[in-house]
Design an enzyme around this catalytic site. Structure first.
Site, PDB file in Angstrom:
ATOM      1  CG  HIS A  12       3.532   0.981  -5.374  1.00  0.00           C
ATOM      2  ND1 HIS A  12       3.616   2.017  -4.468  1.00  0.00           N
ATOM      3  CD2 HIS A  12       4.138  -0.085  -4.795  1.00  0.00           C
ATOM      4  CE1 HIS A  12       4.249   1.597  -3.391  1.00  0.00           C
ATOM      5  NE2 HIS A  12       4.576   0.338  -3.556  1.00  0.00           N
ATOM      6  CB  VAL A  17       9.006   5.725 -10.824  1.00  0.00           C
ATOM      7  CG1 VAL A  17       8.345   7.062 -11.146  1.00  0.00           C
ATOM      8  CG2 VAL A  17       8.549   4.656 -11.820  1.00  0.00           C
ATOM      9  CB  SER A  58      10.575   5.164  -1.011  1.00  0.00           C
ATOM     10  OG  SER A  58      10.343   4.543   0.241  1.00  0.00           O
ATOM     11  CE  LYS A  71      12.319   2.467  -3.263  1.00  0.00           C
ATOM     12  NZ  LYS A  71      12.775   1.973  -1.940  1.00  0.00           N
ATOM     13  CG  ASP A  72      12.566  -2.522  -2.673  1.00  0.00           C
ATOM     14  OD1 ASP A  72      13.210  -2.067  -1.729  1.00  0.00           O
ATOM     15  OD2 ASP A  72      11.444  -2.079  -2.988  1.00  0.00           O
ATOM     16  N   GLY A 102       0.820  -1.210   0.000  1.00  0.00           N
ATOM     17  CA  GLY A 102       0.000   0.000   0.000  1.00  0.00           C
ATOM     18  C   GLY A 102       0.854   1.261   0.000  1.00  0.00           C
ATOM     19  CG  HIS A 135       5.324   5.379  -4.602  1.00  0.00           C
ATOM     20  ND1 HIS A 135       5.948   4.745  -5.649  1.00  0.00           N
ATOM     21  CD2 HIS A 135       5.796   4.776  -3.477  1.00  0.00           C
ATOM     22  CE1 HIS A 135       6.765   3.837  -5.193  1.00  0.00           C
ATOM     23  NE2 HIS A 135       6.688   3.806  -3.867  1.00  0.00           N
TER      24      HIS A 135
HETATM   25  O1  PAF Z   1       8.242  -4.480  -1.912  1.00  0.00           O
HETATM   26  C1  PAF Z   1       7.265  -4.590  -1.144  1.00  0.00           C
HETATM   27  O2  PAF Z   1       6.419  -3.685  -1.025  1.00  0.00           O
HETATM   28  C2  PAF Z   1       7.127  -5.847  -0.315  1.00  0.00           C
HETATM   29  O3  PAF Z   1       8.360  -6.324   0.107  1.00  0.00           O
HETATM   30  C3  PAF Z   1       6.305  -6.961  -0.995  1.00  0.00           C
HETATM   31  C4  PAF Z   1       7.022  -7.488  -2.246  1.00  0.00           C
HETATM   32  C5  PAF Z   1       4.939  -6.434  -1.364  1.00  0.00           C
HETATM   33  C6  PAF Z   1       6.125  -8.137  -0.032  1.00  0.00           C
HETATM   34  O4  PAF Z   1       5.440  -7.754   1.121  1.00  0.00           O
END
Ligand code: PAF
Length: 289
Positions: A36, A178, A187, A150-151, A30, A33
């Site tokens: 996502h 982004v 973030s 980013k991750d 959730g 931004h």
């Molecule tokens: O990147 C995230 O927001 C979280 O680590 C994910 C992949 C939704 C798992 O909870």
């Protein structure tokens, strides 16, 4: 947009749709931004049905304070998903995701990918991420799983879990970072930053850009030294967890520019109100990954 709360309900509905329609899945916690939403757009462009989940997963937070402060903005998130044409939203409770303790007992051999960087700084974090995404993929029949770059360590680990551990034929798709107009990587934690921290947070992108612009021209240790001083001049940086140049294939640090075909500069730093991470490709490209 169809909204489901129960694992059994969404599973049954998607299973029947899956006979004739491909499914793209965007897992989130959730506080959505533009980063996502770019994943939603990509899934919409490539798949027949796009599913988004919102679940703030307690098993991946090693810091209870971070979990408590994690922004929860469901009404706003729902509006954004509607605007981007998301087809299905899954909003499970903790009981739906972890119905019995055996799901929380699962552990994953991540071939050392979880030992460095975020893994070293956030004990247990990646086991929690694997646990929740594994469970979500059991519930949601998925052709393509869309993840933000980013991750990047999370992307590598989840791809390893899907390909090597589960051996499922889910395509794991990394999507570009982004950024805000001034360069800060988007973030969910950015909203916590004070005005001064927000200004100072730009040193992360600046340092990565410095490395990118000078890579191949100077020894990497010199580049890192100069980039570190860009970051530590910002008053509100409390601690630099790491700044490194790594092989994008396995996140191992490299000594020289020629040491791997694809190099990534990665950074994580603590500000008083949030810990931020960022990364940048400095050699090669991730497009074909
Ligand atoms: O990147 C995230 O927001 C979280 O680590 C994910 C992949 C939704 C798992 O909870």
């Amino acid at each position: 947009m169809k909204v489901f709360h129960k694992a059994n309900d969404i599973h049954a509905w998607l299973q029947s749709e899956h006979h004739t329609r491909s499914i793209g899945f965007v897992p989130t916690m959730g506080a959505l931004h533009a980063g996502h939403l770019s994943l939603i757009d990509r899934s919409k462009a490539e798949k027949d049905l796009t599913v988004c989940s919102i679940f703030v997963n307690p098993t991946q937070f090693n810091d209870p304070n971070d979990l408590a402060k994690y922004p929860r903005t469901l009404a706003d998130d729902t509006d954004k998903l509607l605007q981007h044409g998301c087809d299905v939203l899954f909003l499970p409770t903790e009981e739906e995701i972890y119905p019995d303790p055996s799901v929380k007992d699962r552990s994953y051999d991540l071939a050392g990918l979880d030992k460095r960087w975020e893994g070293a700084n956030r004990p247990g974090h990646f086991q929690g991420v694997c646990m929740v995404v594994h469970r979500l993929l059991e519930i949601i029949p998925t052709d393509s799983l869309y993840l933000g770059q980013k991750d990047f360590q999370q992307f590598l680990i989840l791809r390893h879990m899907v390909r090597e551990i589960l051996q499922w034929s889910v395509q794991v798709v990394p999507c570009p970072i982004v950024r805000e107009d001034d360069g800060l990587a988007m973030s969910s934690r950015n909203v916590r930053l004070s005005e001064q921290e927000r200004l100072d947070s730009l040193v992360l992108h600046r340092a990565l850009q410095y490395i990118q612009q000078h890579a191949g021209q100077q020894p990497l240790h010199k580049l890192l030294q100069a980039a570190k001083s860009i970051i530590t001049t910002a008053g509100s940086v409390q601690k630099l967890d790491y700044l490194a140049i790594v092989n994008a294939a396995d996140l191992s640090p490299v000594e020289a520019y020629k040491d791997a075909p694809t190099l990534l500069a990665i950074v994580a730093a603590h500000f008083p109100s949030a810990r931020l991470i960022d990364n940048q490709v400095i050699k090669g490209q991730l497009a074909e990954w």
